[in-house]
Design a protein around this motif. Structure first.
Motif, PDB file in Angstrom:
ATOM      1  N   LYS A 652       0.833  -1.210   0.000  1.00 41.14           N
ATOM      2  CA  LYS A 652       0.000   0.000   0.000  1.00 41.14           C
ATOM      3  C   LYS A 652       0.870   1.264   0.000  1.00 41.14           C
ATOM      4  CE  LYS A 652      -3.668  -2.423   2.506  1.00 41.14           C
ATOM      5  NZ  LYS A 652      -4.345  -2.577   3.831  1.00 41.14           N
ATOM      6  N   ILE A 653       2.018   1.202   0.690  1.00 41.23           N
ATOM      7  CA  ILE A 653       2.930   2.349   0.684  1.00 41.23           C
ATOM      8  C   ILE A 653       3.541   2.531  -0.703  1.00 41.23           C
ATOM      9  CG2 ILE A 653       5.147   3.176   1.564  1.00 41.23           C
ATOM     10  CD1 ILE A 653       4.358   2.166   4.313  1.00 41.23           C
ATOM     11  N   ASP A 654       3.822   1.409  -1.407  1.00 38.05           N
ATOM     12  CA  ASP A 654       4.300   1.511  -2.783  1.00 38.05           C
ATOM     13  C   ASP A 654       3.274   2.231  -3.662  1.00 38.05           C
ATOM     14  OD1 ASP A 654       6.668   0.243  -2.240  1.00 38.05           O
ATOM     15  OD2 ASP A 654       5.974  -1.749  -2.863  1.00 38.05           O
ATOM     16  N   PHE A 655       2.005   1.927  -3.412  1.00 42.26           N
ATOM     17  CA  PHE A 655       0.940   2.599  -4.153  1.00 42.26           C
ATOM     18  C   PHE A 655       0.935   4.102  -3.846  1.00 42.26           C
ATOM     19  CE2 PHE A 655      -3.410   4.282  -3.479  1.00 42.26           C
ATOM     20  CZ  PHE A 655      -3.755   4.486  -4.814  1.00 42.26           C
ATOM     21  N   CYS A 656       1.121   4.473  -2.571  1.00 38.07           N
ATOM     22  CA  CYS A 656       1.157   5.895  -2.196  1.00 38.07           C
ATOM     23  C   CYS A 656       2.324   6.612  -2.882  1.00 38.07           C
ATOM     24  CB  CYS A 656       1.265   6.039  -0.680  1.00 38.07           C
ATOM     25  SG  CYS A 656      -0.249   5.670   0.214  1.00 38.07           S
ATOM     26  N   ARG A 657       3.460   5.893  -3.046  1.00 35.83           N
ATOM     27  CA  ARG A 657       4.603   6.489  -3.728  1.00 35.83           C
ATOM     28  C   ARG A 657       4.256   6.784  -5.192  1.00 35.83           C
ATOM     29  NH1 ARG A 657       7.880   2.504  -3.428  1.00 35.83           N
ATOM     30  NH2 ARG A 657       8.675   3.042  -1.355  1.00 35.83           N
ATOM     31  N   SER A 658       3.612   5.856  -5.844  1.00 35.78           N
ATOM     32  CA  SER A 658       3.199   6.066  -7.242  1.00 35.78           C
ATOM     33  C   SER A 658       2.131   7.156  -7.325  1.00 35.78           C
ATOM     34  CB  SER A 658       2.664   4.758  -7.826  1.00 35.78           C
ATOM     35  OG  SER A 658       3.645   3.739  -7.790  1.00 35.78           O
ATOM     36  N   TRP A 659       1.248   7.161  -6.363  1.00 38.45           N
ATOM     37  CA  TRP A 659       0.189   8.170  -6.324  1.00 38.45           C
ATOM     38  C   TRP A 659       0.806   9.569  -6.223  1.00 38.45           C
ATOM     39  CZ3 TRP A 659      -4.359   7.851  -2.250  1.00 38.45           C
ATOM     40  CH2 TRP A 659      -5.280   8.874  -2.505  1.00 38.45           C
ATOM     41  N   TYR A 660       1.813   9.716  -5.353  1.00 42.03           N
ATOM     42  CA  TYR A 660       2.404  11.042  -5.176  1.00 42.03           C
ATOM     43  C   TYR A 660       3.182  11.473  -6.416  1.00 42.03           C
ATOM     44  CZ  TYR A 660       4.234  15.132  -2.839  1.00 42.03           C
ATOM     45  OH  TYR A 660       4.510  16.434  -2.515  1.00 42.03           O
ATOM     46  N   ARG A 661       3.816  10.534  -7.084  1.00 46.21           N
ATOM     47  CA  ARG A 661       4.490  10.858  -8.341  1.00 46.21           C
ATOM     48  C   ARG A 661       3.483  11.377  -9.370  1.00 46.21           C
ATOM     49  NH1 ARG A 661       8.182   5.367  -8.708  1.00 46.21           N
ATOM     50  NH2 ARG A 661       9.850   6.013  -7.254  1.00 46.21           N
ATOM     51  N   LEU A 662       2.315  10.744  -9.387  1.00 51.36           N
ATOM     52  CA  LEU A 662       1.249  11.187 -10.288  1.00 51.36           C
ATOM     53  C   LEU A 662       0.831  12.615  -9.962  1.00 51.36           C
ATOM     54  CD1 LEU A 662      -0.656  10.119 -12.557  1.00 51.36           C
ATOM     55  CD2 LEU A 662      -2.298   9.547 -10.737  1.00 51.36           C
ATOM     56  N   MET A 663       0.705  12.928  -8.667  1.00 56.84           N
ATOM     57  CA  MET A 663       0.339  14.280  -8.241  1.00 56.84           C
ATOM     58  C   MET A 663       1.404  15.294  -8.661  1.00 56.84           C
ATOM     59  SD  MET A 663      -1.118  13.314  -4.445  1.00 56.84           S
ATOM     60  CE  MET A 663      -1.147  15.007  -3.878  1.00 56.84           C
ATOM     61  N   LYS A 664       2.676  14.961  -8.481  1.00 51.53           N
ATOM     62  CA  LYS A 664       3.756  15.890  -8.814  1.00 51.53           C
ATOM     63  C   LYS A 664       3.852  16.133 -10.311  1.00 51.53           C
ATOM     64  CE  LYS A 664       7.622  16.153  -6.666  1.00 51.53           C
ATOM     65  NZ  LYS A 664       8.973  15.891  -6.113  1.00 51.53           N
ATOM     66  N   ASP A 671      -9.814   9.946 -12.569  1.00 52.46           N
ATOM     67  CA  ASP A 671      -9.729   8.899 -13.588  1.00 52.46           C
ATOM     68  C   ASP A 671      -8.335   8.270 -13.611  1.00 52.46           C
ATOM     69  OD1 ASP A 671     -10.719   7.467 -16.041  1.00 52.46           O
ATOM     70  OD2 ASP A 671      -9.086   8.632 -16.950  1.00 52.46           O
ATOM     71  N   SER A 672      -7.303   9.121 -13.607  1.00 55.64           N
ATOM     72  CA  SER A 672      -5.928   8.593 -13.619  1.00 55.64           C
ATOM     73  C   SER A 672      -5.629   7.844 -12.334  1.00 55.64           C
ATOM     74  CB  SER A 672      -4.933   9.744 -13.796  1.00 55.64           C
ATOM     75  OG  SER A 672      -5.113  10.399 -15.024  1.00 55.64           O
ATOM     76  N   LEU A 673      -6.139   8.347 -11.220  1.00 58.10           N
ATOM     77  CA  LEU A 673      -5.919   7.664  -9.940  1.00 58.10           C
ATOM     78  C   LEU A 673      -6.621   6.308  -9.935  1.00 58.10           C
ATOM     79  CD1 LEU A 673      -4.802   7.634  -7.072  1.00 58.10           C
ATOM     80  CD2 LEU A 673      -6.842   8.907  -6.332  1.00 58.10           C
ATOM     81  N   ASN A 674      -7.785   6.238 -10.528  1.00 54.74           N
ATOM     82  CA  ASN A 674      -8.515   4.971 -10.591  1.00 54.74           C
ATOM     83  C   ASN A 674      -7.734   3.938 -11.385  1.00 54.74           C
ATOM     84  OD1 ASN A 674     -10.560   3.143 -10.186  1.00 54.74           O
ATOM     85  ND2 ASN A 674     -11.911   4.007 -11.761  1.00 54.74           N
ATOM     86  N   GLN A 675      -7.158   4.365 -12.479  1.00 55.18           N
ATOM     87  CA  GLN A 675      -6.346   3.441 -13.279  1.00 55.18           C
ATOM     88  C   GLN A 675      -5.118   2.977 -12.498  1.00 55.18           C
ATOM     89  OE1 GLN A 675      -5.466   5.039 -17.198  1.00 55.18           O
ATOM     90  NE2 GLN A 675      -7.483   6.018 -17.331  1.00 55.18           N
ATOM     91  N   LEU A 676      -4.474   3.903 -11.801  1.00 55.12           N
ATOM     92  CA  LEU A 676      -3.303   3.535 -11.007  1.00 55.12           C
ATOM     93  C   LEU A 676      -3.676   2.563  -9.902  1.00 55.12           C
ATOM     94  CD1 LEU A 676      -0.309   3.967 -10.213  1.00 55.12           C
ATOM     95  CD2 LEU A 676      -1.070   5.894  -8.807  1.00 55.12           C
ATOM     96  N   LEU A 677      -4.799   2.817  -9.244  1.00 55.37           N
ATOM     97  CA  LEU A 677      -5.225   1.955  -8.138  1.00 55.37           C
ATOM     98  C   LEU A 677      -5.517   0.539  -8.628  1.00 55.37           C
ATOM     99  CD1 LEU A 677      -6.022   1.632  -5.186  1.00 55.37           C
ATOM    100  CD2 LEU A 677      -8.292   2.512  -5.752  1.00 55.37           C
ATOM    101  N   LYS A 678      -6.185   0.420  -9.758  1.00 53.45           N
ATOM    102  CA  LYS A 678      -6.476  -0.901 -10.305  1.00 53.45           C
ATOM    103  C   LYS A 678      -5.190  -1.644 -10.675  1.00 53.45           C
ATOM    104  CE  LYS A 678     -11.044   0.243 -12.161  1.00 53.45           C
ATOM    105  NZ  LYS A 678     -11.876   0.419 -13.385  1.00 53.45           N
ATOM    106  N   LYS A 679      -4.235  -0.890 -11.206  1.00 52.98           N
ATOM    107  CA  LYS A 679      -2.959  -1.499 -11.576  1.00 52.98           C
ATOM    108  C   LYS A 679      -2.224  -2.017 -10.345  1.00 52.98           C
ATOM    109  CE  LYS A 679       1.503  -0.354 -13.683  1.00 52.98           C
ATOM    110  NZ  LYS A 679       2.315   0.717 -14.328  1.00 52.98           N
ATOM    111  N   GLU A 680      -2.180  -1.198  -9.293  1.00 53.29           N
ATOM    112  CA  GLU A 680      -1.456  -1.584  -8.087  1.00 53.29           C
ATOM    113  C   GLU A 680      -2.145  -2.744  -7.370  1.00 53.29           C
ATOM    114  OE1 GLU A 680       1.399  -0.549  -6.905  1.00 53.29           O
ATOM    115  OE2 GLU A 680       1.760   0.965  -8.441  1.00 53.29           O
TER     116      GLU A 680
END
Length: 684
Positions: A652-664, A671-680
């Protein structure tokens, strides 16, 4: 005359001591205070909550004033003294002095009891106890003396028993609980007549301290002058105590004094105000102003590289700011847009040492340039402005709180000072994205605490991503090059715990989220920075490389609420620091909640107390992609997913790291977060 006054004082003191009622009232007041002191564990909170003690004291001193007159009236001595040349005036002055003495005496006794109890409880002796002494002198002793004079005057001018009815009416009008008797329809009248705590229904603000501003002393002094004036003029007209010429001089002198005292009371000023008894609580002032959305001009890529500030903080803020701006656009500019809080009115603007035309509208300042501003070139801008700060950012002779994220300095970040999020005020972040050179000349309340070093007396200079000024009922601890500024009403400031937990979180978050450079701040301000309507966790802490400002929400922060502290730090260390902008605040709140929950799990903080956090996902109103993301996050955090999905904290922390990269990267769409979440989560 001197001997007559002294003899009269001795006699009155002996007569008072022979009155058992006075001793009973004094003892009763001390017992009442003692009970309150043991129930209210904070020495700052006690004073504003002592309004009923003041209310009772007002009635007691009204009756003491009546009793002093009745001593002579009972034996017709007042008429005798009036008939004897040079006998009446010395005795009158003696009675006034006596009232001041017993008022001061009672205040000293109550303050001594206050100090003994809290010092015995383990609080350190600091400036708070001196402020409490001034508070007692103002709202106890001074108010009691005015009450004494009112009773004295009523009894002298009114001989029958109706004086006691008048006293009861006056008691209901001038005390801190007068809003109970006057009701909400006469709130303004209640404020004017109130001689006690001006905010009797709210808690203590540890930064602002007690309400002992000069305006309240002036108000009490005005009451005193008017009372004495009315009484002396009445004596002159009724008993011919003074000659006609002396009476005229007295009237003129008192009129001048009243005028001198009244004018400052009608000037604009910033005082701490909140609570049900006020016509406008301080957060409502801003809430009403920012209810109409401001038009934000186009944000150009310009950068402030230096500020030279000459600042005077007293009744108003008076500032002369010289700033250097750099054009980082690829095109020339013919104007400069800056953000400045609307309470600060610009009187003069100069660009490159030449006067410049400007337009100030709300929180926006528009400067028209006479020549093109070529890319890569610097621009010297000088602004003179004056005015009142926001009610949520103190700046007067009593307290100063001007943080880096508030646009008290002209900012190149063009957002307004506040915005509304579902009806709640949100402070907009005006920090610089790079370090800036600051030079500050300051005149105002001292000591002043800042995030840049003091070079000489009243001169500070240094480089920082923003400038923060703090002064008020606070003190500083320094240890191993670290500074900890906190309010004086804390028994255990917990500076070591705060530094340790902050350092631990920053180091862990840097690794978990791949944050890059994040320094452990050398200066931590733990002060009350919020108002009663602030509910969002992202408002509780603000961070730069050199400064952490954290809300003084609880003295037991690390004993009962460390999990909450982590919730405050996440937005401060991450997206607020990096200046990430989002259209939907729930997007970053979802990130804050998720990572804070995972950090607390891995650090075993607040285990079993996170149901409120997990329920948040389902409590947010949402549809479409947003609803789907929040539901999936809720199920994944709770482990309510298929067995083949990895539910470990590390995953889950790995997912948060990818999530924050997406934000930056600038992508903060659901929509993009949903795709990332499904992938993770391993879904297609």
């Amino acid at each position: 005359m001197k001997n007559r006054i002294i003899n009269t004082l001795n006699i009155l003191w002996l007569q008072l001591l022979r009155q058992p009622l006075f001793l009973v009232l004094l003892l009763g007041g001390m017992i009442y205070e003692g009970l309150g002191l043991h129930q209210i564990v904070n020495p700052g909170e006690f004073m504003p909550r002592s309004s009923f003690l003041v209310q009772g004291g007002i009635l007691a001193f009204l009756f003491i004033g009546i009793w002093i007159v009745r001593i002579d009236t009972a034996h017709r001595l007042d008429d005798l003294y009036l008939s004897i040349h040079h006998a009446f005036v010395p005795r009158l002055f003696a009675k006034w002095i006596f009232g001041a003495f017993i008022s001061f005496f009672v205040g000293i006794i109550l303050h001594i009891e206050y100090a003994i109890v809290y010092l015995a409880e383990g609080f350190s002796f600091n400036h708070l106890f001196f402020s409490a002494f001034l508070y007692v002198m103002l709202y106890f002793s001074f108010t009691f003396y005015i009450s004494y004079l009112l009773g004295f005057m009523l009894a002298f001018l009114t001989k029958d028993r109706v004086v006691y009815l008048y006293s009861i009416i006056i008691w209901g009008l001038i005390g801190p609980a007068n809003f109970i008797f006057l009701g909400r329809t006469l709130q303004r009248a209640a404020e004017i007549l109130n001689l006690g705590e001006p905010n009797p229904t709210i808690g203590y603000d540890g930064l602002y301290g007690f309400a002992i501003d000069s305006v309240y002393w002036q108000k009490h002094l005005l009451w005193l002058v008017i009372l004495l004036g009315i009484f002396l003029i009445s004596l002159s007209l009724k008993y011919r105590v003074f000659t006609r010429r002396k009476t005229k001089v007295l009237v003129i002198s008192l009129s001048v004094i009243v005028l001198v005292l009244t004018i400052p009371l009608n000037l604009d000023r910033q005082v701490y105000s909140a609570g049900d008894a006020r016509t406008k609580p301080r957060e409502m002032v801003e809430q009403n102003y920012y209810s109409k959305k401001q038009v934000v001009p186009k944000q150009y890529n310009i950068r402030a590289t230096s500020y030279s500030i000459d600042l005077r903080v007293k009744r108003l803020i008076t500032a002369q700011v010289k700033m250097t701006l750099k054009n980082q656009e690829q095109q020339s500019l013919r104007h400069v847009d800056l953000s400045l809080y609307h309470g600060f009115k610009v009187s003069k603007a100069r660009v490159n040492s030449q006067s410049a035309s400007f337009l100030q509208k709300k929180d926006h300042l528009h400067l028209t340039l006479k020549n093109k501003w070529i890319p890569g070139r610097n621009l010297k801008v000088e602004l003179n402005y004056q005015g009142l700060s926001s009610p949520l950012f103190y700046a007067n002779g009593q307290s100063v709180y001007l943080p880096y994220y508030f646009n008290w300095l002209p900012s190149t970040q063009l957002s307004p000072s506040f915005t509304l999020d579902n009806g709640n005020l949100t402070r907009m972040n005006h920090q610089n994205m790079q370090k800036v050179s600051y030079v500050l000349h300051y005149r105002g309340r001292t000591p002043l605490y800042t995030n840049i070093p003091e070079r000489t007396h009243n001169l500070w200079s240094g480089n920082a991503r923003g400038l923060t000024l703090v002064s008020g009922e606070v003190q500083k601890e320094s240890r191993n090059g670290e500074s900890y500024v906190h309010t004086t009403n804390l028994k255990n400031p917990q500076s070591n715990d705060l530094h340790q937990q902050t350092e631990k979180f920053i180091e862990t978050a840097k690794q978990d989220l791949d944050l890059g450079h994040r320094a452990v701040p050398k200066t931590i301000f733990r002060i009350p920075i919020l108002s009663i309507s602030d509910l969002s966790s992202e408002e509780f802490a603000w961070y730069t490389d050199d400064t952490l400002i954290v809300s003084d929400a609880s003295e037991y922060l690390f004993k009962e609420g460390l999990d909450s502290y982590v919730n405050w730090l996440v937005p401060a260390i991450t997206w607020k620091y990096d200046g990430i902008q989002v259209k939907d605040p729930d997007y970053v709140r979802a990130f804050d909640m998720t990572y804070a929950h995972l950090y607390n799990q891995s650090a075993r903080i607040g285990i079993g107390n996170d149901s409120e956090v997990l329920d948040w996902y389902q409590s947010v109103k949402s549809t479409g992609e947003k609803q789907e993301v929040l539901e999936q996050l809720s199920h994944w955090m709770k482990g309510q997913v298929a067995k083949n999905i990895d539910t470990s904290v590390a995953k889950k922390i790995d997912f948060c790291r990818s999530w924050y990269r997406l934000m930056k990267s600038g992508d903060t769409s659901w929509d993009s977060l949903n795709q990332l979440l499904k992938k993770e989560m391993g879904r297609s």
